[in-house]
Every structure is written in structure tokens, then in C-alpha cells.
Write a protein that holds these residues in place. Structure first.
Motif, PDB file in Angstrom:
ATOM      1  N   LEU A 153       0.831  -1.202   0.000  1.00 34.81           N
ATOM      2  CA  LEU A 153       0.000   0.000   0.000  1.00 34.81           C
ATOM      3  C   LEU A 153       0.865   1.251   0.000  1.00 34.81           C
ATOM      4  CD1 LEU A 153      -2.868   1.159   0.143  1.00 34.81           C
ATOM      5  CD2 LEU A 153      -2.683   1.091   2.651  1.00 34.81           C
ATOM      6  N   CYS A 154       1.936   1.204   0.816  1.00 33.71           N
ATOM      7  CA  CYS A 154       2.850   2.364   0.839  1.00 33.71           C
ATOM      8  C   CYS A 154       3.481   2.595  -0.514  1.00 33.71           C
ATOM      9  CB  CYS A 154       3.949   2.139   1.894  1.00 33.71           C
ATOM     10  SG  CYS A 154       3.319   2.170   3.589  1.00 33.71           S
ATOM     11  N   LEU A 155       3.839   1.451  -1.163  1.00 27.86           N
ATOM     12  CA  LEU A 155       4.442   1.579  -2.480  1.00 27.86           C
ATOM     13  C   LEU A 155       3.446   2.171  -3.466  1.00 27.86           C
ATOM     14  CD1 LEU A 155       6.366  -1.807  -2.703  1.00 27.86           C
ATOM     15  CD2 LEU A 155       7.321   0.473  -2.328  1.00 27.86           C
ATOM     16  N   ARG A 156       2.186   1.749  -3.345  1.00 26.65           N
ATOM     17  CA  ARG A 156       1.169   2.281  -4.237  1.00 26.65           C
ATOM     18  C   ARG A 156       0.970   3.775  -4.035  1.00 26.65           C
ATOM     19  NH1 ARG A 156      -3.586  -2.320  -3.884  1.00 26.65           N
ATOM     20  NH2 ARG A 156      -2.552  -3.892  -5.202  1.00 26.65           N
ATOM     21  N   ALA A 157       1.162   4.244  -2.783  1.00 24.46           N
ATOM     22  CA  ALA A 157       1.008   5.667  -2.495  1.00 24.46           C
ATOM     23  C   ALA A 157       2.057   6.497  -3.216  1.00 24.46           C
ATOM     24  CB  ALA A 157       1.101   5.913  -0.991  1.00 24.46           C
ATOM     25  N   GLN A 158       3.034   5.808  -3.769  1.00 23.37           N
ATOM     26  CA  GLN A 158       4.082   6.528  -4.482  1.00 23.37           C
ATOM     27  C   GLN A 158       3.998   6.292  -5.980  1.00 23.37           C
ATOM     28  OE1 GLN A 158       7.972   6.160  -2.453  1.00 23.37           O
ATOM     29  NE2 GLN A 158       6.835   5.056  -0.890  1.00 23.37           N
TER      30      GLN A 158
END
Length: 504
Positions: free
Chosen positions: A41-46
Motif C-alpha cells: 500500500l505504501c508503495l502504491r502511495a508513491q
């Protein structure tokens, strides 16, 4: 970010746990799966899509690094340059933003026009600002945007055009000092000679609790005060009050020649009783916010001349106001919130010159724009000039005291048996106004006689002979015109008062 290695690390960690601790495998597996999901999810936020969402939500600082990364892959993309340029602009890196916004503009992305216009406007590149504003207005026209939006940008374009005109006539000003102070009581930091008047808080001088009044200017003779008050149907309006003989002032009289539907405030009157400074934020004639204006009072017609906007660097796209001239110490003061945080203003102190000089109009260099913006006051200094004595003299001056008018200030003979000692004794308003006019003229005469005496001494000392001689001749002619007028007005006042008394 090193995403492949990070993914492999999580995968190896899961296998390692399963192999060495099978009894806890399921619990640890669930925990690590959750951690993996969270990391994903954190990666998707980027991702670019999430960065666009953050951009739309106004989270420019968070979106900026993602756009920067993607821009390295596609440096010529107008859209990426637009997003990245706006993020730089909105996070305060405006000089850096221009390069990217120009690429977006070449790609005909309309939003880039207004951002580029803003950058050019702030840098005093007003001709470029007009061009970009015009392009953005054309875009709005095509979309048939609301009239309010159109009006806003047309006003900005008009102000940019005014800025271009003003940049062709930047005054040579030596700003010798500046100080950042609280906005609420900034005027208390002005140190003026008692011979030119004083600035006061409205409540402390008048005793009136009415909120909202501007700083009060009191003339050097303490016979008049000028300030601004809020109105119900417009903005602030300039008013004046005359000293009465019983420690009070007359009713407020609006200066109708100067007041507009906008805010007109921060008055200051020179000792000649004629030259009047004030500030106005009338949209159609300012660079934005308050600008400082000067006008002349015509004693014969009882009217003010059309106000003239002071040149740069006194005025800017920010709020500039409260011009005060100390002719005794040959310095001037004004306040501005340019480059200041909320609640603060900068007070500038400059050397006052009666005959101003201007930079060459064809010089549109970066240095001229910096001088116009007052980026650095040191840049305004002249080589070899020592400003310390002037500053030391100002610093040693005591702040102005609150002064009230003296009692029984007048002695007006109506008849052999009737002598008025206060303005409140007049029964006829017409007679009172005529008498006030006569006293105004006497004050103007006195101020001009003082000025004439000073100039004659300068001329005798051989200082600035040509300009001094011309000014002496002007004052001599003016005084010859003024001398008979006070008695004429007093005679008319006496006749009007007697006529009123006889009718009663």
C-alpha cells in the motif's frame, strides 16, 4: 527506492520463519502477509496515479518526489512538467518552477499560463506577466468560465500593465534603515520631529472607544487631526477634525474629494498644510493591496487635486502605506508587508529629497527590478555616504507625546461686546466654517513663511542655488496671494454670524 531487493527480502523472511519455527508458522505468516500488504500500500502511495490524487488534494510536497522521479524518465512530457512545476511553485520554490512550467506552456497546458504570470509578476517582469495573463484569459473565454473568474484575471492583467508603466519610472531612493515590527502598532515606531506633527493611537488620543479607526495624524500645532474610520456602505474613509478651544475636537468631516468605495486611510499632512499623503486599495489604480498616493489641497477652491500614485519602490504588489515625511531631519518613513509573515510589517526609513531623481526608463535590467522591489536596502546606498549620523539622530529622538489642544485658543471679535474664545460659541455653522477657513489659511501662511525663511538661509549659504531660487520665487508669489485672504474670510464670518444673531 530499491523496490526489487525489498520484495525479495520479504519473501526470504517468510521462508526462513516457516523453516525454523513451524509451530508458529501460521501466526507469523499472517502477520507478515499483513506487513507485506501494508508495504505494498505504501508503495502504491508513491505511484503516479496516487501522486496525481495528492496533487488534486493540494498535497504538493507529498506529490513532488513522485513527479520528479517520473519526470526523469520523460523530461519532455508537458503534463509531468506542469505537475512538477506547480508542486515547486506551491512549496515555495518558485524560481525553480519556471523552467518546467514553460515546457508545459509550450505544450499548451493552460494552467501553466497563470502560474507563469504569477512568477513574472512577483519578479516585476510585468510585460511577460501581461502576456501570460492574456493567454489564460483567452483560455477562460473559450471555456465560458464565470464572469467573476474572468474579472479576477482581467484585474490582475490590468495591474501587471500598471506595473510595466511604473517600472519605467523608478525613483532613486536611499533607504537607510528598516525594521520588522508588529502590524497592530507599527506606527508607534515612527520617530518624527515634533515640528512636523505626530502619529497616535486613536483611542489614546481621543478617548473614544470606537473600534477600527486608523492611526491618527496630529499636526505640529495640534490644531487638526486626520485619520480614517470604517463605514457601513464602503470601506475606510478619510476624515478630519478641527481643534476647539475646550480640549475637544470638532465633529468628523469626511474628505469627500479623496474617499472612494474602497479603503482610503493612513493620512499624513506636510507642514505646508497643502501636501497630503494617504493610502488606498482602489483596485483599478493600485498594484495590489494598499498603494501610497499624494495630492495637493487648493486653498482657494477648497478642493484636492487628483491623487498621484507614488512611484516604485514606495509602491509594490503588496500593502504599502503610512507615508510620513520629516522635513526637519530630511527623512521619510513608510510601511509595507512585502516579504513579511502574517501580522508583521517592515518599516523603511529613507532620505527625503524634495526634487526626486529617477533611473533611466530604458534600463529594464535585473538590478533595476531589484531596486524597484527593495530586495536589498544596501543596494540603494550611494558610495562614500555615511548614514550613521542621521540614524543616530533618529534613534536618540524621544517618541511623540500625546498632546491635547490648548484652551481658549481663539479670540474672534464679533462686536465690541461679543468676543468668541471657542469655536463652539458660534451660532451660525456658515460663520464657523468661514472662520475655520481663515485659521487654516493663517496656518498655511505661517508654514510657508517658515519654509521661505529656511530656503533663504540655504540660498545665502550657497546650497543648491538654482533649485532654491526657483522655490523661493514660488513661495513669494504664493504668499502674496494668500496674505489678504484670512481677513476676507474673517470679515465674511463676522457678517454671517451677525446676520444669524439678528434673525434670532
Amino acid at each position: 527506492m530499491f523496490r526489487p531487493n525489498r520484495n525479495r527480502f520479504f519473501k526470504k523472511k517468510i521462508i526462513f520463519v516457516i523453516n525454523i519455527a513451524p509451530e508458529y508458522a501460521m501466526k507469523r505468516l499472517l502477520f507478515l502477509v499483513f506487513s507485506l500488504a501494508f508495504a505494498t500500500l505504501c508503495l502504491r502511495a508513491q505511484t503516479l496515479e496516487d501522486a496525481r490524487n495528492m496533487y488534486r488534494a493540494g498535497l504538493y510536497a507529498e506529490a513532488l518526489p513522485v513527479f520528479e522521479k517520473n519526470l526523469k524518465k520523460k523530461p519532455k512530457s508537458p503534463t509531468l512538467n506542469q505537475w512538477y512545476g506547480v508542486c515547486l511553485y506551491e512549496t515555495g520554490r518558485r524560481a525553480e518552477a519556471e523552467k518546467y512550467l514553460k515546457i508545459a506552456a509550450n505544450g499548451k497546458i493552460p494552467e501553466s499560463y497563470r502560474y507563469l504570470a504569477g512568477i513574472c509578476f512577483e519578479q516585476y517582469r510585468f510585460v511577460d506577466a501581461v502576456n501570460y495573463f492574456s493567454r489564460y484569459i483567452g483560455y477562460l473565454n473559450g471555456r465560458k468560465e464565470s464572469k467573476e473568474d474572468m474579472d479576477d484575471y482581467e484585474l490582475l492583467a490590468t495591474q501587471a500593465e500598471l506595473g510595466a508603466q511604473m517600472l519605467s519610472k523608478v525613483q532613486v531612493v536611499q533607504v537607510i534603515d528598516s525594521m520588522v515590527v508588529d502590524k497592530d502598532d507599527f506606527f508607534l515606531h515612527y520617530k518624527l520631529s515634533s515640528e512636523v506633527g505626530s502619529l497616535h493611537d486613536y483611542h489614546s488620543l481621543t478617548g473614544d472607544d470606537r473600534p477600527g479607526a486608523s492611526p491618527v495624524f496630529q499636526t505640529q500645532r495640534r490644531d487638526k487631526i486626520l485619520y480614517a474610520v470604517p463605514t457601513e456602505d464602503a470601506g475606510y474613509e478619510l476624515v478630519t477634525r478641527i481643534r476647539l478651544g475646550d480640549d475637544t475636537y470638532s465633529e468628523e468631516e469626511s474628505i469627500d474629494d479623496l474617499n472612494t468605495m474602497y479603503d482610503d486611510s493612513y493620512p499624513f499632512l506636510l507642514t505646508d498644510g497643502v501636501t497630503f499623503y494617504f493610502a488606498s486599495n482602489e483596485e483599478d489604480r493600485t498594484l495590489g493591496g494598499y498603494d501610497i498616493f499624494v495630492t495637493k489641497y487648493n486653498i482657494n477652491t477648497d478642493e484636492y487635486s487628483d491623487p498621484e500614485q507614488l512611484p516604485m519602490p514606495f509602491n509594490s504588489p503588496y500593502n504599502d502605506y503610512m507615508m510620513a515625511i520629516d522635513e526637519v531631519n530630511h527623512v521619510g518613513w513608510f510601511a509595507s508587508d512585502r516579504y513579511q509573515p502574517e501580522g508583521k510589517v517592515c518599516i523603511y526609513i529613507f532620505l527625503y529629497e524634495k526634487t526626486p531623481e529617477f533611473y533611466f526608463p530604458e534600463d529594464r535590467s535585473l538590478r533595476l527590478r531589484q531596486l524597484a522591489r527593495l530586495v536589498s536596502i544596501r543596494e540603494t546606498w550611494k558610495d562614500g555616504v555615511d548614514y550613521k549620523p542621521v540614524l543616530e539622530k533618529i534613534r536618540n529622538m524621544q517618541p511623540a507625546e500625546k498632546k491635547t489642544p490648548a484652551k481658549n485658543a481663539i479670540a474672534f471679535v464679533v462686536t465690541d461686546r461679543i468676543v468668541y474664545t471657542t469655536l463652539s460659541q458660534f451660532k451660525s455653522k456658515e460663520a464657523r466654517d468661514l472662520f475655520v477657513k481663515s485659521q487654516e489659511l493663517r496656518r498655511v501662511i505661517s508654514a510657508n513663511e517658515t519654509e521661505l525663511d529656511r530656503l533663504r538661509k540655504e540660498y545665502s549659504a550657497g546650497k543648491n542655488l538654482s533649485a532654491t531660487a526657483g522655490r523661493i520665487q514660488e513661495l513669494e508669489k504664493l504668499l502674496m496671494t494668500l496674505y489678504p485672504q484670512p481677513e476676507d474670510y474673517e470679515k465674511q464670518s463676522r457678517e454671517a454670524e451677525l446676520s444669524f444673531l439678528q434673525k434670532k
